[in-house]
Write a protein that holds these residues in place. Structure first.
Motif, PDB file in Angstrom:
ATOM      1  N   ASP A  90       0.941  -1.089  -0.165  1.00 39.84           N
ATOM      2  CA  ASP A  90       0.025  -0.203   0.128  1.00 39.84           C
ATOM      3  C   ASP A  90       0.709   1.308   0.050  1.00 39.84           C
ATOM      4  O   ASP A  90       0.308   2.232  -0.709  1.00 39.84           O
ATOM      5  N   ALA A  91       1.842   1.106   0.861  1.00 42.25           N
ATOM      6  CA  ALA A  91       2.895   2.428   0.909  1.00 42.25           C
ATOM      7  C   ALA A  91       3.427   2.657  -0.648  1.00 42.25           C
ATOM      8  O   ALA A  91       3.698   3.703  -1.013  1.00 42.25           O
ATOM      9  N   PHE A  92       3.842   1.411  -1.249  1.00 38.80           N
ATOM     10  CA  PHE A  92       4.576   1.612  -2.657  1.00 38.80           C
ATOM     11  C   PHE A  92       3.423   2.317  -3.750  1.00 38.80           C
ATOM     12  O   PHE A  92       3.911   3.051  -4.082  1.00 38.80           O
ATOM     13  N   ARG A  93       2.107   2.066  -3.457  1.00 37.65           N
ATOM     14  CA  ARG A  93       1.178   2.668  -4.404  1.00 37.65           C
ATOM     15  C   ARG A  93       0.848   4.136  -3.974  1.00 37.65           C
ATOM     16  O   ARG A  93       0.521   5.137  -4.890  1.00 37.65           O
ATOM     17  N   LYS A  94       0.779   4.442  -2.694  1.00 46.54           N
ATOM     18  CA  LYS A  94       0.339   5.702  -2.258  1.00 46.54           C
ATOM     19  C   LYS A  94       1.108   6.528  -1.352  1.00 46.54           C
ATOM     20  O   LYS A  94       0.954   7.679  -1.281  1.00 46.54           O
ATOM     21  N   ARG A  95       2.277   5.990  -0.575  1.00 42.36           N
ATOM     22  CA  ARG A  95       2.950   6.710   0.173  1.00 42.36           C
ATOM     23  C   ARG A  95       4.612   6.601   0.077  1.00 42.36           C
ATOM     24  O   ARG A  95       5.286   5.965   0.649  1.00 42.36           O
ATOM     25  N   ARG A  96       5.170   7.020  -1.080  1.00 41.16           N
ATOM     26  CA  ARG A  96       6.260   6.902  -1.395  1.00 41.16           C
ATOM     27  C   ARG A  96       7.002   8.375  -0.984  1.00 41.16           C
ATOM     28  O   ARG A  96       6.522   9.327  -0.723  1.00 41.16           O
ATOM     29  N   CYS A  97       8.424   8.326  -0.519  1.00 39.24           N
ATOM     30  CA  CYS A  97       9.031   9.227  -0.224  1.00 39.24           C
ATOM     31  C   CYS A  97      10.428   8.991  -0.442  1.00 39.24           C
ATOM     32  O   CYS A  97      11.155   8.157  -0.917  1.00 39.24           O
ATOM     33  N   LEU A  98      11.152  10.235  -0.459  1.00 36.72           N
ATOM     34  CA  LEU A  98      12.827  10.425  -0.461  1.00 36.72           C
ATOM     35  C   LEU A  98      13.263  10.230   0.948  1.00 36.72           C
ATOM     36  O   LEU A  98      12.994  11.156   1.893  1.00 36.72           O
ATOM     37  N   VAL A  99      14.551   9.575   1.116  1.00 38.32           N
ATOM     38  CA  VAL A  99      15.127   9.784   2.497  1.00 38.32           C
ATOM     39  C   VAL A  99      16.513  10.340   2.339  1.00 38.32           C
ATOM     40  O   VAL A  99      17.312   9.683   1.522  1.00 38.32           O
ATOM     41  N   PRO A 100      16.602  11.528   2.526  1.00 42.73           N
ATOM     42  CA  PRO A 100      17.918  12.423   2.263  1.00 42.73           C
ATOM     43  C   PRO A 100      19.043  11.554   3.326  1.00 42.73           C
ATOM     44  O   PRO A 100      18.693  11.291   4.393  1.00 42.73           O
ATOM     45  N   ALA A 101      20.152  11.459   2.468  1.00 40.68           N
ATOM     46  CA  ALA A 101      21.199  10.944   3.446  1.00 40.68           C
ATOM     47  C   ALA A 101      22.600  11.570   2.839  1.00 40.68           C
ATOM     48  O   ALA A 101      22.794  11.616   1.701  1.00 40.68           O
ATOM     49  N   ASP A 102      23.604  11.565   3.660  1.00 39.26           N
ATOM     50  CA  ASP A 102      25.003  12.224   3.136  1.00 39.26           C
ATOM     51  C   ASP A 102      25.740  10.816   2.795  1.00 39.26           C
ATOM     52  O   ASP A 102      26.676  10.970   2.094  1.00 39.26           O
ATOM     53  N   GLY A 103      25.061   9.619   3.066  1.00 39.94           N
ATOM     54  CA  GLY A 103      25.723   8.518   3.003  1.00 39.94           C
ATOM     55  C   GLY A 103      25.334   7.401   3.898  1.00 39.94           C
ATOM     56  O   GLY A 103      24.672   7.565   4.766  1.00 39.94           O
ATOM     57  N   PHE A 104      25.862   6.265   3.553  1.00 34.30           N
ATOM     58  CA  PHE A 104      25.440   5.106   4.327  1.00 34.30           C
ATOM     59  C   PHE A 104      26.787   4.483   4.704  1.00 34.30           C
ATOM     60  O   PHE A 104      27.844   4.344   4.215  1.00 34.30           O
ATOM     61  N   TYR A 105      26.463   3.493   5.581  1.00 27.90           N
ATOM     62  CA  TYR A 105      27.680   2.391   6.037  1.00 27.90           C
ATOM     63  C   TYR A 105      27.228   1.000   5.328  1.00 27.90           C
ATOM     64  O   TYR A 105      25.943   0.466   5.601  1.00 27.90           O
ATOM     65  N   GLU A 106      28.379   0.158   5.398  1.00 28.18           N
ATOM     66  CA  GLU A 106      28.004  -1.296   4.875  1.00 28.18           C
ATOM     67  C   GLU A 106      29.255  -2.087   5.484  1.00 28.18           C
ATOM     68  O   GLU A 106      30.411  -1.598   5.756  1.00 28.18           O
ATOM     69  N   TRP A 107      29.086  -3.116   5.747  1.00 26.13           N
ATOM     70  CA  TRP A 107      29.744  -4.134   6.657  1.00 26.13           C
ATOM     71  C   TRP A 107      30.026  -5.527   5.422  1.00 26.13           C
ATOM     72  O   TRP A 107      28.926  -6.091   5.150  1.00 26.13           O
ATOM     73  N   PRO A 108      31.083  -5.778   4.946  1.00 22.65           N
ATOM     74  CA  PRO A 108      31.118  -7.092   4.281  1.00 22.65           C
ATOM     75  C   PRO A 108      30.929  -8.286   5.219  1.00 22.65           C
ATOM     76  O   PRO A 108      30.930  -8.382   6.355  1.00 22.65           O
ATOM     77  N   ALA A 109      30.269  -9.236   4.469  1.00 18.09           N
ATOM     78  CA  ALA A 109      30.000 -10.621   5.097  1.00 18.09           C
ATOM     79  C   ALA A 109      31.310 -11.346   5.414  1.00 18.09           C
ATOM     80  O   ALA A 109      32.164 -11.158   4.679  1.00 18.09           O
ATOM     81  N   GLY A 110      31.166 -11.943   6.399  1.00 23.69           N
ATOM     82  CA  GLY A 110      32.289 -12.837   6.648  1.00 23.69           C
ATOM     83  C   GLY A 110      33.204 -12.150   7.412  1.00 23.69           C
ATOM     84  O   GLY A 110      33.385 -11.012   7.565  1.00 23.69           O
ATOM     85  N   GLY A 111      34.493 -12.647   7.495  1.00 23.13           N
ATOM     86  CA  GLY A 111      35.772 -12.018   8.369  1.00 23.13           C
ATOM     87  C   GLY A 111      35.828 -12.058   9.720  1.00 23.13           C
ATOM     88  O   GLY A 111      34.675 -12.580  10.302  1.00 23.13           O
ATOM     89  N   ALA A 112      36.795 -11.759  10.314  1.00 23.96           N
ATOM     90  CA  ALA A 112      36.878 -11.794  11.778  1.00 23.96           C
ATOM     91  C   ALA A 112      36.298 -10.508  12.510  1.00 23.96           C
ATOM     92  O   ALA A 112      35.747  -9.460  11.932  1.00 23.96           O
ATOM     93  N   ALA A 113      35.741 -10.937  13.654  1.00 22.47           N
ATOM     94  CA  ALA A 113      35.196  -9.906  14.526  1.00 22.47           C
ATOM     95  C   ALA A 113      36.373  -8.742  15.181  1.00 22.47           C
ATOM     96  O   ALA A 113      37.237  -9.381  15.505  1.00 22.47           O
TER      97      ALA A 113
END
Length: 242
Positions: A90-113
């Motif tokens: 329902d939101a896709f059909r009627k309530r779409r928006c833009l989310v401003p961001a200066d950027g985002f973070y990501e963490w690769p899968a696997g690897g040591a903690a």
């Protein structure tokens, strides 16, 4: 997926960039915005058609939800299934928006903690416009909670070394269609917007593992981690971010 993002740019600068007309929300700079916290969103006012900038909670709570806690699991909406999934259709059909961001973070899968985080921003230094959906949920006491989710798509080749998913980043010319300002919109046209952005748009660099802790929130989080060994093809931070 997108599980953390940053928005140190103030509401006045965001309002000018996205051409919103509403009073500015009281929203502090953030370098580590996490699910269930408030984030800024750009929405089309249903009566005036003007763009409004508001603070909504990250983690979409469907109208039919029994309580608001479900929102913590609804921070992202997959582009491939959002038109069919009950929480988002329902939101896709009627309530779409833009989310401003200066950027985002990501963490690769696997690897040591602890896992090595990476910051991703537009190489131009401009704010990102992430495709989003929003919803209003009425609590048992009658209060209205407005919340949002970020739409994700498959990662482009540059970011695939970090994660198979990324937010759908919309170019300026796509904003009117996504916000519903274009009367000719149709589902196929909307779905066509939700694709990986060109690799050249993005800069990505390793940052401190302090990002892993939600309580850490300062400008130093965006500094390049000199001890990290990033995958090939990554970059330095854009000017002005770190």
């Amino acid at each position: 997926m997108c599980g953390r993002y940053f928005l140190p740019r103030g509401p006045a600068a965001i309002a000018a960039h996205f051409e919103t007309v509403s009073p500015l929300p009281n929203f502090p700079a953030t370098w580590n915005l996490a699910p269930t916290q408030d984030g800024l969103v750009v929405r089309r006012h249903p009566e005036s058609g003007a763009r409004h900038l508001d603070a909504l909670r990250w983690g979409l709570v469907p109208r039919w939800a029994k309580d608001a806690s479900v929102g913590a699991r609804m921070i992202n909406a997959r582009a491939e299934s959002l038109a069919e999934r009950p929480a988002f259709r329902d939101a896709f059909r009627k309530r779409r928006c833009l989310v401003p961001a200066d950027g985002f973070y990501e963490w690769p899968a696997g690897g040591a903690a602890p896992k090595q985080p990476y910051a991703i921003a537009l190489a131009s230094g401009e704010p990102m416009a992430l495709a989003g959906l929003w919803e209003g949920w009425r609590a048992p006491d009658g209060a209205i909670l407005r919340s949002f989710a970020i739409v994700t798509t498959e990662a482009n080749a540059k970011l695939a070394a970090l994660h198979p998913r990324m937010p759908a980043i919309l170019p300026r010319e796509a904003w009117p269609l996504w916000l519903g300002e274009d009367a000719s919109e149709d589902e196929a046209a909307l779905r066509a917007l939700l694709r990986p952005c060109p690799e050249a748009w993005l800069a990505a660099w390793p940052v401190s593992t302090r990002v892993n802790r939600v309580a850490e929130n300062d400008a130093g989080l965006l500094a390049r981690d000199p001890g990290a060994r990033p995958p090939p093809g990554l970059d330095d931070p854009p000017p002005g971010l770190a």
